[in-house]
Design a protein around this motif. Structure first.
Motif, PDB file in Angstrom:
ATOM      1  N   GLY A 188     -11.906  -7.680  -6.597  1.00  0.00           N
ATOM      2  CA  GLY A 188     -11.213  -6.718  -5.729  1.00  0.00           C
ATOM      3  C   GLY A 188     -11.050  -5.354  -6.376  1.00  0.00           C
ATOM      4  O   GLY A 188     -10.727  -4.388  -5.705  1.00  0.00           O
ATOM      5  N   GLY A 189     -11.227  -5.289  -7.705  1.00  0.00           N
ATOM      6  CA  GLY A 189     -11.163  -3.987  -8.378  1.00  0.00           C
ATOM      7  C   GLY A 189     -10.073  -3.863  -9.426  1.00  0.00           C
ATOM      8  O   GLY A 189      -9.828  -2.763  -9.932  1.00  0.00           O
ATOM      9  N   ALA A 190      -9.417  -4.975  -9.776  1.00  0.00           N
ATOM     10  CA  ALA A 190      -8.382  -4.909 -10.816  1.00  0.00           C
ATOM     11  C   ALA A 190      -8.990  -4.403 -12.126  1.00  0.00           C
ATOM     12  O   ALA A 190     -10.118  -4.759 -12.469  1.00  0.00           O
ATOM     13  N   ILE A 209       0.833  -1.204   0.000  1.00  0.00           N
ATOM     14  CA  ILE A 209       0.000   0.000   0.000  1.00  0.00           C
ATOM     15  C   ILE A 209       0.870   1.258   0.000  1.00  0.00           C
ATOM     16  O   ILE A 209       0.629   2.190  -0.770  1.00  0.00           O
ATOM     17  N   GLU A 210       1.908   1.252   0.839  1.00  0.00           N
ATOM     18  CA  GLU A 210       2.800   2.423   0.902  1.00  0.00           C
ATOM     19  C   GLU A 210       3.453   2.699  -0.450  1.00  0.00           C
ATOM     20  O   GLU A 210       3.516   3.834  -0.904  1.00  0.00           O
ATOM     21  N   VAL A 211       3.928   1.623  -1.093  1.00  0.00           N
ATOM     22  CA  VAL A 211       4.593   1.799  -2.395  1.00  0.00           C
ATOM     23  C   VAL A 211       3.591   2.312  -3.439  1.00  0.00           C
ATOM     24  O   VAL A 211       3.880   3.248  -4.203  1.00  0.00           O
ATOM     25  N   ALA A 212       2.386   1.734  -3.441  1.00  0.00           N
ATOM     26  CA  ALA A 212       1.359   2.176  -4.403  1.00  0.00           C
ATOM     27  C   ALA A 212       1.020   3.643  -4.178  1.00  0.00           C
ATOM     28  O   ALA A 212       0.862   4.413  -5.145  1.00  0.00           O
ATOM     29  N   GLU A 213       0.929   4.052  -2.919  1.00  0.00           N
ATOM     30  CA  GLU A 213       0.594   5.455  -2.602  1.00  0.00           C
ATOM     31  C   GLU A 213       1.657   6.412  -3.144  1.00  0.00           C
ATOM     32  O   GLU A 213       1.335   7.467  -3.692  1.00  0.00           O
ATOM     33  N   ILE A 214       2.916   6.006  -3.010  1.00  0.00           N
ATOM     34  CA  ILE A 214       4.027   6.863  -3.473  1.00  0.00           C
ATOM     35  C   ILE A 214       3.913   7.107  -4.983  1.00  0.00           C
ATOM     36  O   ILE A 214       3.998   8.237  -5.459  1.00  0.00           O
ATOM     37  N   PHE A 215       3.665   6.035  -5.750  1.00  0.00           N
ATOM     38  CA  PHE A 215       3.673   6.186  -7.212  1.00  0.00           C
ATOM     39  C   PHE A 215       2.335   6.675  -7.759  1.00  0.00           C
ATOM     40  O   PHE A 215       2.270   7.213  -8.858  1.00  0.00           O
ATOM     41  N   ASP A 216       1.286   6.517  -6.969  1.00  0.00           N
ATOM     42  CA  ASP A 216      -0.016   7.058  -7.364  1.00  0.00           C
ATOM     43  C   ASP A 216       0.062   8.574  -7.514  1.00  0.00           C
ATOM     44  O   ASP A 216      -0.633   9.159  -8.345  1.00  0.00           O
ATOM     45  N   LYS A 217       0.924   9.187  -6.739  1.00  0.00           N
ATOM     46  CA  LYS A 217       1.019  10.662  -6.733  1.00  0.00           C
ATOM     47  C   LYS A 217       1.822  11.191  -7.928  1.00  0.00           C
ATOM     48  O   LYS A 217       1.894  12.397  -8.133  1.00  0.00           O
ATOM     49  N   ILE A 253      -5.557  -1.744  -2.399  1.00  0.00           N
ATOM     50  CA  ILE A 253      -4.766  -0.905  -3.315  1.00  0.00           C
ATOM     51  C   ILE A 253      -5.701  -0.068  -4.196  1.00  0.00           C
ATOM     52  O   ILE A 253      -5.483   1.114  -4.425  1.00  0.00           O
ATOM     53  N   LYS A 254      -6.764  -0.694  -4.663  1.00  0.00           N
ATOM     54  CA  LYS A 254      -7.713   0.009  -5.544  1.00  0.00           C
ATOM     55  C   LYS A 254      -8.282   1.247  -4.850  1.00  0.00           C
ATOM     56  O   LYS A 254      -8.525   2.267  -5.491  1.00  0.00           O
ATOM     57  N   HIS A 255      -8.472   1.133  -3.536  1.00  0.00           N
ATOM     58  CA  HIS A 255      -9.048   2.258  -2.800  1.00  0.00           C
ATOM     59  C   HIS A 255      -8.094   3.431  -2.635  1.00  0.00           C
ATOM     60  O   HIS A 255      -8.540   4.546  -2.368  1.00  0.00           O
ATOM     61  N   ILE A 256      -6.797   3.189  -2.772  1.00  0.00           N
ATOM     62  CA  ILE A 256      -5.873   4.305  -2.542  1.00  0.00           C
ATOM     63  C   ILE A 256      -5.236   4.812  -3.845  1.00  0.00           C
ATOM     64  O   ILE A 256      -4.399   5.698  -3.814  1.00  0.00           O
ATOM     65  N   THR A 257      -5.626   4.228  -4.991  1.00  0.00           N
ATOM     66  CA  THR A 257      -5.023   4.724  -6.234  1.00  0.00           C
ATOM     67  C   THR A 257      -6.075   5.155  -7.252  1.00  0.00           C
ATOM     68  O   THR A 257      -7.157   4.568  -7.330  1.00  0.00           O
ATOM     69  N   SER A 258      -5.707   6.186  -8.009  1.00  0.00           N
ATOM     70  CA  SER A 258      -6.582   6.616  -9.103  1.00  0.00           C
ATOM     71  C   SER A 258      -6.036   6.107 -10.433  1.00  0.00           C
ATOM     72  O   SER A 258      -6.616   6.318 -11.481  1.00  0.00           O
ATOM     73  N   LYS A 259      -4.893   5.417 -10.368  1.00  0.00           N
ATOM     74  CA  LYS A 259      -4.279   4.904 -11.609  1.00  0.00           C
ATOM     75  C   LYS A 259      -4.898   3.554 -11.972  1.00  0.00           C
ATOM     76  O   LYS A 259      -5.295   2.793 -11.079  1.00  0.00           O
ATOM     77  N   PRO A 260      -4.929   3.230 -13.276  1.00  0.00           N
ATOM     78  CA  PRO A 260      -5.355   1.879 -13.658  1.00  0.00           C
ATOM     79  C   PRO A 260      -4.478   0.833 -12.975  1.00  0.00           C
ATOM     80  O   PRO A 260      -3.260   1.020 -12.864  1.00  0.00           O
ATOM     81  N   LEU A 261      -5.117  -0.236 -12.522  1.00  0.00           N
ATOM     82  CA  LEU A 261      -4.401  -1.243 -11.733  1.00  0.00           C
ATOM     83  C   LEU A 261      -4.372  -2.593 -12.467  1.00  0.00           C
ATOM     84  O   LEU A 261      -5.410  -3.212 -12.702  1.00  0.00           O
TER      85      LEU A 261
END
Ligand code: RRO
Length: 303
Positions: A183-185, A109-117, A154-162
């Motif tokens: 799960g939202g992939a 989650i932390e890594v996804a949050e970093i790159f989501d930005k 992860i889907k809940h914390i990113t706006s990027k396609p997953l």
């Protein structure tokens, strides 16, 4: 003359050729071999939050028609990769995909949050399938509930396609793919490497310190095609096919089986400029066979 574009729904790629994580470094190493603009997209080597040294050698071992690897995810950590991504984005506008890794769900989650930005990042690929962690290669992609829970978080914390990258080392890959979709992939990529092992007759020891390693290359192509077929039948989201693709003909076989795009991996190590050749081969076959667009053959396998 022919339309090579690949429509994943959330993005249209100029062609279906994506270079696979772990086989294409951080992209900049390949700019001496070809213009990165030609690719559909590229996936950077998987990244954890903090720097990691990876496994001690040997890390790779050649087999008949394949390559065993036990790299163990060495990397500079997320902060350093952010700087690299900014540099790559100045070199090319080809979509950049970050392969997100973690030892725990919290780290993913932390890594996804970093790159989501980061605006420079187009998509995230959640690597829930690394075969080379200890414990005999267990990973979230081997459990339906874990897959659902992690993908959903992860889907809940990113706006990027997953994109969610699956492991072939499971009994029922369709149920894992369905869990990822629920799960939202936005997309499934498969397959990561098959667990295998090699032994050394002289030392009477296994070649790899972790015993098992991940097999890739032409040896796995038929196995991958079968799993891709099963997943395509089971989910409604696009599928990116991976597994031993070495030619344009291979790419079109994966598209015919139902993949919307492909990732090429081991061939990048053997032939760094393979993408150029493979894209040209796809075009040549399409012209010769009067296929005007990939959609014309996608999933059109006659059963
Ligand atoms: O770094 C690796 O050892 C590795 C990874 Br993260 C992966 O996803 N697949 C693979 O074959 N090797």
């Amino acid at each position: 003359m022919v339309d090579l574009s690949s429509d994943l729904g959330f993005i249209k790629l100029k062609n279906p050729v994506i270079t696979a994580s772990g086989t294409f470094g951080y992209a900049e190493e390949f700019q001496d071999f070809f213009n990165l603009d030609i690719l559909g997209a590229f996936v950077l080597k998987g990244i954890y939050k903090d720097p990691k040294p990876g496994n001690s050698p040997p890390r790779i071992h050649e087999t008949a028609s394949g390559l065993l690897n036990s790299i163990g995810l060495p990397g500079p950590g997320a902060k350093e990769l952010q700087k690299i991504v900014k540099k790559i984005h100045k070199l090319t506008k080809t979509p950049i995909i970050i392969n997100v890794c973690g030892d725990t769900d919290e780290e993913y989650i932390e890594v996804a949050e970093i790159f989501d930005k980061m605006d420079e990042v187009t998509m995230l690929e959640l690597n829930i399938s690394c075969p080379n962690i200890k414990m005999g290669g267990k990973c979230p992609a081997q459990d339906e509930k874990h897959t659902y829970k992690l993908v959903n978080q992860i889907k809940h914390i990113t706006s990027k396609p997953l994109i969610v990258k699956l492991s072939p080392n499971v009994n029922d890959i369709s149920s894992i793919a369905i869990s990822a979709e629920e799960g939202g992939a936005d997309c499934i990529s498969l397959v990561n490497t098959f667990l295998g092992m090699a032994v050394d007759l002289d030392s009477k020891k296994p070649v790899f310190k972790n015993l098992f390693a991940g097999l890739s290359g032409p040896a796995i192509k038929p196995l991958a095609l079968k799993l891709i077929w099963e997943v395509v039948q089971s989910v409604h989201i696009p599928v990116i096919g991976i597994g031993g693709i070495f030619s344009g003909k291979d790419v079109l076989e994966f598209i015919l089986t139902g993949a919307s795009a492909v990732q090429i991996g081991t061939i990048n190590i053997v032939e760094p400029s393979a993408s150029v050749r493979i894209i040209k081969e796809i075009e040549d076959i399409m012209i010769k066979s009067n296929i005007k667009s990939l959609d014309e053959i996608k999933g059109k396998l006659k059963i």
